[in-house]
Scaffold this active site. Structure first.
Site, PDB file in Angstrom:
ATOM      1  N   GLU A 123     -46.789  33.187 -15.700  1.00 28.72           N
ATOM      2  CA  GLU A 123     -47.389  31.845 -15.653  1.00 28.72           C
ATOM      3  C   GLU A 123     -46.241  30.871 -15.834  1.00 28.72           C
ATOM      4  OE1 GLU A 123     -48.176  28.390 -16.448  1.00 28.72           O
ATOM      5  OE2 GLU A 123     -48.732  29.122 -18.429  1.00 28.72           O
TER       6      GLU A 123
ATOM      7  N   CYS B  33     -47.943  23.458 -20.173  1.00 30.37           N
ATOM      8  CA  CYS B  33     -47.918  23.667 -18.729  1.00 30.37           C
ATOM      9  C   CYS B  33     -49.135  23.048 -18.065  1.00 30.37           C
ATOM     10  CB  CYS B  33     -47.826  25.156 -18.408  1.00 30.37           C
ATOM     11  SG  CYS B  33     -49.074  26.148 -19.214  1.00 30.37           S
TER      12      CYS B  33
END
Length: 997
Positions: free
Chosen positions: A756, A790
């Site tokens: 990720e 993020c």
């Protein structure tokens, strides 16, 4: 007080009250008028009711005929032939835009007329004229300025000025009024000030936060104090309104502080609202009366049932809390009567304002007051303007002292109030609906609510652990932090003190169950004060990494051979330990990476969720599933662990993401070599300690912090590592994927990389967006934890029609936010994680200012800490670096879109696809976003951070990641190899019907 006689008197008075208003009906239920027709349909059709109320909510921002017509079609075209609105628009469409425009303008006029029925005026002049009419009818008033909580101090200042203007205007007017109830004093009914205003405390201070309780109370008091002085100077009564449960204790504390002020010792005309539907209110009332007695202060309580019942239940359900409100109407009604009796019994100390339209409740107060010998001037009755006309007129006849709660203000902020009123009136439990629409039996309406409530089963508090090792209960999320609870605030404050007493400790590696203190160490620093060492962590070299991987490989087979249920048991025990240590685990994150209180507690809660969820998921997957139905064979789909998993974790979610990747690998039967980020290695050790306390066997889990670069490559390249789970930057993620794709000598498997890698996330603001929701959500999504997520919002794409209004409110709200150490919950934003991050973000800001125009740049504390100014930059276009490159800091680009299609194109224009959001009240555009907004997690009409396990499985695609979804039903598959086992079940020409050999 004889209860039997009292009950008989209450019922008799209630019957007499009903008889006195027989044949009357509140105007809102009159089917001869448009409002009555529409509300009648809403009460018969729940779907239409929802659509109607949502349309009412959005109506004020629909400024063009085209927008109005489009929304009418979207909301009502498929409502069926019973829909007045849908039928009207279908007919109007036959006549083209002229017909649709006529229907739209008529509808707007009707809804605005309906809204005006609940407010005394849109302007102060209209409100004063309405008050004159009320007083001519012998009704008193209390005035409230419409609007929900302010989102900025600039808005709060405007509210404060409006209240001062209101007091001045009413003061000039009151000389023209005759006192109600006769008498020569300048008071109504001999004791009550003629001017009476109600104030929502959150409209006066925009940064109210239960976590920052003392500072919030002090700031709110500082803003209310000048208003209280002004009220006294003009001889007015000032009441602090009660809003959401979130602000209840703050409001009560402000009220006590106000009444404690010596300058008001001889001015008793200050009141506060108590809501009977809250379970805590009886204790609050007892405490308030006890405080007033001890402080020798006269007080006044406006007793209401409460107007946020749906909202409180939704918020509690979303956060895993027990609802603060009673779940049955009879319980609230019974509590109302108990509270009223207690207040009336203390009439020498407390004045009661009984606010209700419920004839049973009103009758009970009148009869209890008579039985207790309460003087008339010690209690009054209040009803809402525009509601229950027959009730208020009946009250005036029998009680005389009736005050109307009269909101005034612009239509846009008034819609929230209007929707609450409509919800109340159309609810099945509404007393007015039951009395005047459903024609319920009078004896049923007057029944003793205490007797009815006693028959309701007591609802138990939710089970928060949801864990039984023999048979796991269904998964439920760990409750989110609730800082309205003093014990939670105190627990975290105490945990911070304890953590501070342990700063600078040395932390070992954990390899094969052994603690190893190495010569090579790393100091973890407090980013708010880099001179402060949080802890010194031992670092692994290549030899220790090899040793850890070898031990993990040796232990893997035995670990996989344990049943899924047994492996899950270790995770459940770790979750139970984390619950007990929740405040401690959060405190270390506050100190080590600068997370705010709520962010740190939510991080620990997410870690607990991963442990609970993945344990259950593996039990589900381990059962396998049959495939096909061919006779004579049995096909079963099963899973096997991959082997050794290298977990390379980020610093920004030091417990949650680390725990999620490790827990998934362990649940699946893999052993783990865990490399935490150096910047959060102390928090990483705490995770390792959780697993150690849970009793994981030696060799199954290894804690090996090490320097990045070559040693990270060494771990990824190791031939015995079969899975690499990584969360971090795009650059490092691509490097890992590239290295893992090349088999090392002696490696006989293809490595699975789970990565990720961040995003460049956008929120679209449609031209019909609710800015009261959108502005705080964008700020939280962009700047909480300094934008170091993020999932953080780094682009907000605003449609041209609302651009100026949105930007103005956004900048005003940002100006109201403070930056400082995360230990102090007064600060919205803290430091970034280290000097390198500070420099990178500062450079990105310089680039943004060459590409766009500065809209806002916040101040930062002097001089310690890795602080970066909150920065909002406008005029950014899709081709700019600021719109394309991940910054990972508090920088927000504001982009303008010509229309919704253009906004979606801009949103999809980057190489990332992680999170995105849309604020819109257009059903069609929300549906279009579902189809076309290319992100892994799409959030509609809410912030884009804070994904919860099982509810919002998290992860993206394109260059944001490999498409896996942490916290979702597919995530464990990344750590497993699927196997299909086929058995021929035929023996000598026959096979069992069941397919079993």
């Amino acid at each position: 007080m004889n209860r039997t006689k009292l009950e008989a008197a209450i019922e008799a008075r209630g019957r007499a009250f009903f008889a006195g208003i027989r044949g009357e009906k509140p105007s809102i239920f009159n089917r001869d008028w448009w409002t009555g027709k529409v509300l009648d349909l809403a009460m018969r059709d729940e779907e239409f009711k929802v659509r109607l109320f949502r349309f009412v909510d959005v109506l004020p921002v629909l400024r063009s005929d085209e927008s109005l017509a489009r929304h009418i079609h979207e909301y009502f075209d498929d409502c069926g032939s019973d829909s007045l609105l849908g039928w009207s628009m279908k007919c109007a469409s036959l006549f083209g835009r002229t017909g649709e425009g006529f229907v739209g303008s008529t509808l707007r006029r009707n809804i605005e007329t309906m809204a005006r029925g609940f407010i005394i005026g849109e302007t102060l002049e209209e409100a004063v004229a309405g008050i004159r009419r009320l007083r001519a009818e012998n009704f008193a008033f209390t005035v409230d300025i419409l609007g929900e909580a302010a989102v900025s101090e600039a808005e709060a200042e405007r509210y404060r000025a409006a209240y001062h203007d209101l007091l001045d205007t009413l003061d000039r007017e009151q000389g023209n009024w005759q006192s109600l109830g006769g008498g020569a004093t300048p008071h109504d009914w001999g004791a009550a000030p003629r001017i009476n205003i109600a104030v929502k405390p959150t409209s006066l201070f925009s940064q109210a936060d239960p976590a920052d309780f003392d500072n919030t109370v002090g700031s709110m008091y500082g803003h209310i104090l000048p208003l209280a002085r002004h009220a006294r100077n003009v001889g007015a009564f000032l009441c602090l309104d009660m809003e959401q449960h979130r602000y209840k204790d703050i409001t009560l504390a402000v009220y006590r502080k106000l009444r404690e002020a010596e300058e008001f010792a001889d001015w008793p005309h200050q009141g506060v609202v108590l809501q009977a539907y809250l379970r805590e209110t009886e204790a609050d009332c007892e405490n308030l009366l006890g405080w007033a007695r001890a402080a020798h202060r006269q007080i006044s309580i406006r007793l209401v049932k409460g107007a946020y019942w749906d909202y409180e239940n939704i918020v509690a359900g979303q956060n895993g809390w027990q609802s603060p409100v009673f779940q049955e109407k009879h319980q609230s009604d019974a509590a109302f009567e108990r509270l009223a009796e207690k207040i009336l019994a203390h009439h020498s100390l407390c004045h009661l304002a009984c606010a209700s339209h419920n004839i049973r409740s009103l009758s009970a107060v009148m009869e209890m007051a008579a039985a207790l010998g309460v003087p008339e001037e010690r209690y009054e009755f209040q009803v809402l303007y525009g509601m229950a006309g027959p009730v208020r007129r009946g009250l005036r006849k029998v009680a005389g002292r009736v005050r109307l709660y009269c909101p005034y203000g612009e239509m846009l902020p008034g819609m929230g109030y209007l929707v609450r009123r409509l919800l109340e009136n159309t609810a099945n439990e509404s007393f007015l609906r039951q009395s005047f629409v459903d024609q319920a039996d009078t004896e049923e309406l007057l029944a003793d609510p205490a007797r009815l409530a006693a028959a309701i089963p007591q609802d138990a508090a939710p089970d928060q652990s949801a864990t039984d090792n023999d048979r796991p209960l269904p998964f439920r999320n760990q409750p989110q932090p609730d800082f309205t609870r003093p014990e939670e605030r105190l627990a975290l404050a105490e945990a911070l003190k304890l953590a501070r007493g342990q700063l600078g400790r040395r932390y070992p590696l954990l390899v094969n169950g052994e603690e190893i203190f190495s010569k090579d160490t790393l100091d973890s620093l407090n980013p708010a004060n880099p001179q402060e060492v949080v802890g010194t962590v031992s670092l692994a070299d290549a030899g220790l990494l090899d040793r850890a991987v070898g031990a993990a490989a040796a232990a893997q087979s035995a670990w996989e051979d344990r049943s899924a249920r047994e492996r899950a048991g270790f995770l459940f025990r770790a979750a139970a330990i984390a619950r007990k240590r929740l405040a401690e685990l959060a405190a270390w994150q506050i100190l080590e990476v600068g997370k705010q209180w709520d962010q740190a507690v939510a991080d620990v809660a997410e870690a607990i969720d991963f442990l609970e969820y993945y344990g259950r998921e593996m039990i589900r997957l381990a059962a396998g599933r049959p495939l096909g139905q061919a006779p004579g064979e049995e096909n079963r789909y099963l899973y096997r662990a991959k082997g050794v998993a290298a977990v390379i974790a980020p610093w920004n979610f030091p417990l949650a993401i680390s725990c999620g990747m490790c827990a998934a690998a362990l649940a699946a039967g893999n052993t783990v070599v865990y490399k935490p980020a150096g910047l959060s290695a102390v928090s990483g050790f705490l995770l390792a300690d959780l697993f150690r306390q849970a009793g994981l066997p030696p060799g199954v889990f290894h804690f090996v912090p090490c320097r990045g670069g070559s040693l990270g490559d060494h771990l990824v390249d190791h031939p015995q590592v079969q899975v690499v789970a990584f969360t971090g930057s795009l650059e490092v993620g691509q490097r890992i994927a590239g290295r893992a794709a090349r088999p090392a000598p002696g490696q006989f498997h293809m490595k699975r990389v789970i990565a990720e890698m961040g995003g460049k996330n956008a929120i679209i603001i449609d031209d019909d967006a609710d800015l009261d929701q959108a502005v705080p959500a964008v700020l939280a999504s962009a700047f909480r934890f300094q934008g170091q997520k993020c999932s953080a919002c780094s682009r907000v794409i605003v449609l041209d029609g609302i651009y100026e209004r949105f930007v103005t409110r956004l900048v005003e709200a940002a100006t109201s936010l403070s930056t400082g150490p995360a230990e102090d919950p007064a600060h919205f934003m803290g430091p970034v994680v280290d000097e390198s991050a500070r420099q990178k973000i500062s450079s990105a800001i310089d680039t943004a200012l060459t590409e766009g125009s500065l809209l806002f740049k916040g101040s930062i504390p002097e001089p310690n800490g890795y602080y970066v100014s909150m920065c909002i930059v406008g005029d950014i276009r899709p081709e700019h670096r600021t719109a394309q490159e991940e910054i990972f800091g508090p920088v927000l680009a504001v982009m303008r879109a010509a229309d919704f299609d253009d906004a979606l194109r801009q949103a999809n224009s980057t190489a990332f696809a992680l999170t995105g959001g849309v604020f819109s009240r257009s059903p069609a555009r929300l549906e279009e976003a579902r189809r076309r907004f290319r992100v892994g997690n799409l959030y509609l009409n809410r912030g884009i951070t804070g994904a919860l396990v099982h509810r919002q499985p998290f992860g993206g695609f394109k260059l944001s990641g490999v498409g896996s979804k942490a916290g979702g039903p597919d995530y464990l598959l990344q750590f497993l190899d699927p196997v299909c086992v086929t058995e021929n079940t035929v023996r000598r020409g026959f096979a069992p019907e069941s397919g079993e050999a």
